[in-house]
Design a protein around this motif. Structure first.
Motif, PDB file in Angstrom:
ATOM      1  N   LEU A   9      -3.273   2.720  -6.973  1.00  0.00           N
ATOM      2  CA  LEU A   9      -1.829   2.572  -6.871  1.00  0.00           C
ATOM      3  C   LEU A   9      -1.174   2.872  -8.209  1.00  0.00           C
ATOM      4  O   LEU A   9      -1.775   2.746  -9.261  1.00  0.00           O
ATOM      5  N   GLY A  10       0.103   3.270  -8.157  1.00  0.00           N
ATOM      6  CA  GLY A  10       0.844   3.590  -9.361  1.00  0.00           C
ATOM      7  C   GLY A  10       1.116   2.353 -10.198  1.00  0.00           C
ATOM      8  O   GLY A  10       1.112   1.233  -9.715  1.00  0.00           O
ATOM      9  N   LEU A  27       3.876  -4.651  -4.767  1.00  0.00           N
ATOM     10  CA  LEU A  27       3.266  -3.826  -3.729  1.00  0.00           C
ATOM     11  C   LEU A  27       1.783  -3.622  -4.016  1.00  0.00           C
ATOM     12  O   LEU A  27       0.953  -3.645  -3.099  1.00  0.00           O
ATOM     13  N   ARG A  28       1.439  -3.440  -5.281  1.00  0.00           N
ATOM     14  CA  ARG A  28       0.028  -3.306  -5.649  1.00  0.00           C
ATOM     15  C   ARG A  28      -0.737  -4.567  -5.231  1.00  0.00           C
ATOM     16  O   ARG A  28      -1.809  -4.482  -4.642  1.00  0.00           O
ATOM     17  N   ARG A  29      -0.180  -5.718  -5.524  1.00  0.00           N
ATOM     18  CA  ARG A  29      -0.888  -6.974  -5.225  1.00  0.00           C
ATOM     19  C   ARG A  29      -1.045  -7.164  -3.723  1.00  0.00           C
ATOM     20  O   ARG A  29      -2.114  -7.567  -3.250  1.00  0.00           O
ATOM     21  N   ALA A  30       0.002  -6.884  -2.954  1.00  0.00           N
ATOM     22  CA  ALA A  30      -0.095  -7.028  -1.497  1.00  0.00           C
ATOM     23  C   ALA A  30      -1.165  -6.104  -0.936  1.00  0.00           C
ATOM     24  O   ALA A  30      -1.953  -6.495  -0.062  1.00  0.00           O
ATOM     25  N   HIS A  44      10.653   4.911  -2.209  1.00  0.00           N
ATOM     26  CA  HIS A  44      10.126   5.457  -3.464  1.00  0.00           C
ATOM     27  C   HIS A  44       8.910   4.665  -3.933  1.00  0.00           C
ATOM     28  O   HIS A  44       7.922   5.236  -4.419  1.00  0.00           O
ATOM     29  N   ALA A  45       8.969   3.340  -3.787  1.00  0.00           N
ATOM     30  CA  ALA A  45       7.844   2.500  -4.203  1.00  0.00           C
ATOM     31  C   ALA A  45       6.594   2.815  -3.390  1.00  0.00           C
ATOM     32  O   ALA A  45       5.489   2.891  -3.938  1.00  0.00           O
ATOM     33  N   PHE A  46       6.751   2.996  -2.078  1.00  0.00           N
ATOM     34  CA  PHE A  46       5.594   3.345  -1.251  1.00  0.00           C
ATOM     35  C   PHE A  46       5.002   4.677  -1.678  1.00  0.00           C
ATOM     36  O   PHE A  46       3.784   4.826  -1.811  1.00  0.00           O
ATOM     37  N   GLY A  50       1.138   5.666  -3.497  1.00  0.00           N
ATOM     38  CA  GLY A  50       0.149   6.456  -2.781  1.00  0.00           C
ATOM     39  C   GLY A  50       0.198   6.321  -1.279  1.00  0.00           C
ATOM     40  O   GLY A  50      -0.681   6.828  -0.574  1.00  0.00           O
ATOM     41  N   TYR A  51       1.212   5.627  -0.762  1.00  0.00           N
ATOM     42  CA  TYR A  51       1.391   5.559   0.692  1.00  0.00           C
ATOM     43  C   TYR A  51       1.927   6.908   1.179  1.00  0.00           C
ATOM     44  O   TYR A  51       2.673   7.586   0.470  1.00  0.00           O
ATOM     45  N   ARG A  52       1.549   7.265   2.393  1.00  0.00           N
ATOM     46  CA  ARG A  52       1.905   8.562   2.968  1.00  0.00           C
ATOM     47  C   ARG A  52       2.901   8.397   4.098  1.00  0.00           C
ATOM     48  O   ARG A  52       2.681   7.609   5.018  1.00  0.00           O
ATOM     49  N   PRO A  53       4.031   9.115   4.053  1.00  0.00           N
ATOM     50  CA  PRO A  53       4.957   9.057   5.196  1.00  0.00           C
ATOM     51  C   PRO A  53       4.338   9.776   6.392  1.00  0.00           C
ATOM     52  O   PRO A  53       3.846  10.894   6.256  1.00  0.00           O
ATOM     53  N   PHE A  54       4.316   9.136   7.556  1.00  0.00           N
ATOM     54  CA  PHE A  54       3.680   9.763   8.706  1.00  0.00           C
ATOM     55  C   PHE A  54       4.574   9.828   9.936  1.00  0.00           C
ATOM     56  O   PHE A  54       4.249  10.521  10.908  1.00  0.00           O
TER      57      PHE A  54
END
Length: 223
Positions: A60-61, A173-176, A201-203, A207-211
């Motif tokens: 994660l970023g 978000l990283r921790r979750a 933007h945070a997702f 490294g989350y991918r919009p699907f």
């Protein structure tokens, strides 16, 4: 299609079509729903995240705020009332239109209580749910990851309005994500209102991918 406890009937239209509904012809489906009295209550973008092959790191970023600057306290430590209060405070000035509508219809306190109870019905470990504080004990925000019958989800996550602009959403978000990863969950989904550009933007940064995109419709049944 589903019915909520208050009698409201809900239906979603995903683009592209998602299993198991295979909702082809979305424009025609929208026309049918609107003709039947359904109203569009929310438009969301959907994101997912897959664990790296070795699962050694979440990849994660990083935030400009160091992880050690945040103090996390779990729900067993702070109690349910603290979480309901945090939900109410985080949801103030939210970009999520559904939450805005619920706050206006039911009041901020009732909306927060109902959201907490709804999330509580999903599978989770109490220690996953955490409040984030600064070193001087000022509340930053909260994270409430959960697991549905088919995939893990971020559930609810947010930063207090007065704490926004400091990059705190990234370590939260990283921790979750890492809490779910540590519990053996290697596939995670999350939805965010299309107006909530900072969360989207945070997702992406994490490294989350919009699907997919989703239209959420609702119909209030007459008594």
């Amino acid at each position: 299609m589903g019915t909520q406890l208050d009698g409201t009937i809900g239906h979603v239209v995903d683009t592209p079509p998602m299993t198991p509904q295979w909702q082809t012809h979305p424009a025609k489906r929208q026309a049918v729903l609107e003709a039947a009295g359904f109203q569009l209550s929310r438009m969301t973008d959907r994101f997912d995240w897959h664990a790296p092959p070795d699962r050694a790191q979440t990849a994660l970023g990083h935030s400009k705020n160091s992880e050690h600057e945040i103090v996390y306290r779990t729900m067993p430590e702070v109690g349910e009332a603290a979480f309901v209060d945090a939900i109410e405070r985080v949801s103030r000035f939210t970009f999520d239109q559904y939450i805005v509508q619920e706050r206006q219809a039911k009041g901020a306190a009732a909306q927060a209580e109902e959201m907490f109870r709804d999330l509580q019905r999903m599978a989770h470990q109490p220690k996953w749910w955490q409040l984030a504080y600064t070193r001087d004990a000022k509340l930053i925000g909260l994270l409430m990851p959960t697991v549905s019958p088919t995939y893990a989800t971020i559930g609810y996550i947010g930063v207090l309005p007065e704490q926004r602009g400091n990059g705190y959403i990234h370590p939260l978000l990283r921790r979750a994500t890492e809490l779910l990863l540590a519990a053996g969950q290697t596939y995670i989904r999350a939805d965010t209102d299309q107006q909530n550009k900072p969360m989207a933007h945070a997702f992406l940064r994490a490294g989350y991918r919009p699907f997919a995109s989703r239209l959420e419709y609702s119909l209030v049944r007459s008594p």
